[in-house]
Design an enzyme around this catalytic site. Structure first.
Site, PDB file in Angstrom:
ATOM      1  N   ARG A   1       0.853  -1.205   0.000  1.00 27.59           N
ATOM      2  CA  ARG A   1       0.000   0.000   0.000  1.00 27.59           C
ATOM      3  C   ARG A   1       0.891   1.259   0.000  1.00 27.59           C
ATOM      4  O   ARG A   1       0.617   2.221  -0.707  1.00 27.59           O
ATOM      5  CB  ARG A   1      -0.919   0.024   1.228  1.00 27.59           C
TER       6      ARG A   1
ATOM      7  N   GLU B   1     -13.183 -15.748   8.451  1.00 27.54           N
ATOM      8  CA  GLU B   1     -13.084 -15.144   7.111  1.00 27.54           C
ATOM      9  C   GLU B   1     -12.603 -16.147   6.067  1.00 27.54           C
ATOM     10  O   GLU B   1     -11.399 -16.332   5.897  1.00 27.54           O
ATOM     11  CB  GLU B   1     -12.125 -13.935   7.131  1.00 27.54           C
TER      12      GLU B   1
ATOM     13  N   LYS C   1     -17.054 -13.215   7.982  1.00 27.33           N
ATOM     14  CA  LYS C   1     -16.543 -12.203   7.043  1.00 27.33           C
ATOM     15  C   LYS C   1     -16.334 -12.852   5.678  1.00 27.33           C
ATOM     16  O   LYS C   1     -15.272 -13.403   5.406  1.00 27.33           O
ATOM     17  CB  LYS C   1     -15.223 -11.621   7.569  1.00 27.33           C
TER      18      LYS C   1
ATOM     19  N   SER D   1     -13.873  -6.270   1.204  1.00 28.55           N
ATOM     20  CA  SER D   1     -14.074  -5.592  -0.084  1.00 28.55           C
ATOM     21  C   SER D   1     -13.314  -6.286  -1.211  1.00 28.55           C
ATOM     22  O   SER D   1     -13.735  -6.206  -2.370  1.00 28.55           O
ATOM     23  CB  SER D   1     -13.720  -4.106   0.001  1.00 28.55           C
ATOM     24  N   GLY D   2     -12.208  -6.916  -0.920  1.00 26.01           N
ATOM     25  CA  GLY D   2     -11.569  -7.839  -1.860  1.00 26.01           C
ATOM     26  C   GLY D   2     -11.015  -7.271  -3.152  1.00 26.01           C
ATOM     27  O   GLY D   2     -10.724  -8.027  -4.077  1.00 26.01           O
ATOM     28  N   GLY D   3     -10.902  -5.938  -3.253  1.00 18.51           N
ATOM     29  CA  GLY D   3     -10.383  -5.348  -4.479  1.00 18.51           C
ATOM     30  C   GLY D   3     -11.452  -4.585  -5.263  1.00 18.51           C
ATOM     31  O   GLY D   3     -11.175  -4.020  -6.322  1.00 18.51           O
TER      32      GLY D   3
ATOM     33  N   ARG E   1      -9.268  -2.101   2.032  1.00 22.96           N
ATOM     34  CA  ARG E   1      -8.972  -1.148   0.964  1.00 22.96           C
ATOM     35  C   ARG E   1     -10.133  -0.202   0.674  1.00 22.96           C
ATOM     36  O   ARG E   1      -9.923   0.989   0.435  1.00 22.96           O
ATOM     37  CB  ARG E   1      -8.576  -1.918  -0.308  1.00 22.96           C
TER      38      ARG E   1
END
Ligand code: 13P
Length: 338
Positions: free
Chosen positions: A33, A177, A219, A261-263, A292
């Site tokens: 990041r 998750e 999740k 959110s996974g991208g 993200r």
């Protein structure tokens, strides 16, 4: 810890108007990041970045809980207050990522298994003493030619349940998750099929190992086509398929589901959450646990400069507010302009 106490924490994590801030990037992941804004991945920068995020005025109005990484839970904010104490003071429940990452699964090329069970009982006791009230463990499922294998689903579900049992024994609410990745070129139908099989396998294993469903948070990924799929899907299709799979797999005893959110882009992740919460009579709270999709706009606005701390905080506040609205089915894209 008694189930009633775990349940009270879990319900607070998925309370109305609020969701979870995933800020538990490992040192390696936060490095990626930081590379995107050209700053060095060193401890003072990681500390300044988390200080920028957690110092956002009124963050507790729309953020119920924050997931921290091992370094952060031991770190003081810039004013000297330990981060878990600072969060607790502003009404945000501190939690901790306890898995040690996804490693190559033996004999199964292209697949991963998450490690970190050895010594976990002792690490949980330490995190409780540091102020954590919940934990996170992420399993990674890849869609591809002939995968996921049954072995991959079985070992990851088994590890998630062992982790969840240790958490509940030690007094932490486990965030379970199992992430089906959205990196491939697969269709939304294929994602639906794999997500359903993954969740069935996980809930079977949670039952076998005696996890109290009232004292956990799920999740999951949303049901979406792979990022490289030639045919993308509309917001309604994603919402309908995701809800359908969750209804088939997740018992109503689970107090809440907090999506990763996974991208997905920040705004699309909010639109998807809104569309799902617009569906009537859901048996669980549906909220966000974005990394993200909450942080990216703030990270860019901040850019590593002390002069931009306020600009970064304004971006995080906006995402928290708009996702909080989506969690209550009260969001519209027009709110992005406000
Ligand atoms: P993303 O929302 O960026 O996918 O991160 C959430 C998370 O905690 C992944 O483990």
């Amino acid at each position: 810890m008694r189930v009633a106490e775990l349940n009270a924490i879990a319900r607070a994590m998925v309370a109305p108007h609020k969701g979870i801030l995933a800020a538990d990037e490992s040192t390696g992941t936060i490095g990626k990041r930081f590379a995107s804004i050209g700053i060095e991945n060193v401890e003072p920068n990681r500390r300044a970045y988390r200080d920028m995020l957690f110092g956002t005025p009124d963050l507790g109005g729309h953020i119920s809980a924050a997931i921290l990484y091992d370094e952060t839970i031991r770190q003081p904010a810039l004013d000297g207050t330990p981060f878990p104490e600072l969060l607790t003071k502003i009404g945000i429940i501190p939690g901790i990522k306890v898995d040690l990452g996804a490693k190559d699964l033996a004999l199964h090329p292209g697949e991963k298994v998450t490690e970190g069970l050895d010594g976990l009982r002792e690490r949980i006791a330490e995190y409780v003493a540091l102020g954590a009230r919940f934990a996170k463990w992420r399993a990674v499922i890849t869609i591809g030619d002939g995968i996921p294998s049954r072995a991959c689903l079985a070992v990851n579900a088994h590890a998630l349940a062992r982790y969840a049992a240790l958490c509940q024994e030690g007094g932490l609410v486990p965030i379970v998750e199992p992430e089906v990745l959205m990196d491939g070129d697969n269709s939304i139908e294929r994602c639906e099929e794999v997500t359903e099989e993954t969740l069935h396998t996980v809930f079977d294993e949670l039952a076998i190992q005696g996890i109290a469903l009232e004292g956990m948070v799920l999740k999951p990924n949303m049901v979406v086509p792979g990022k490289k799929a030639p045919r993308q899907a509309g917001v309604e299709a994603v919402a309908e398929r995701t809800i359908a799979v969750l209804r088939r797999c997740v018992p109503p005893a689970v107090p809440g589901i907090a999506f990763l959110s996974g991208g997905q882009s920040a705004e699309l992740a909010t639109e998807h959450l809104q569309a799902m919460n617009a569906v009537a009579n859901l048996p669980w709270a549906l909220t966000f646990s974005y990394g993200r999709a909450l942080q990216d706009p703030a990270l860019k606005a901040w850019g590593g400069s002390p002069a931009n701390v306020q600009a970064g905080r304004e971006q995080l506040a906006r995402r928290a507010r708009n996702n909080g609205a989506a969690r209550d089915a009260a969001y519209s894209p027009a709110m992005e302009a406000a």
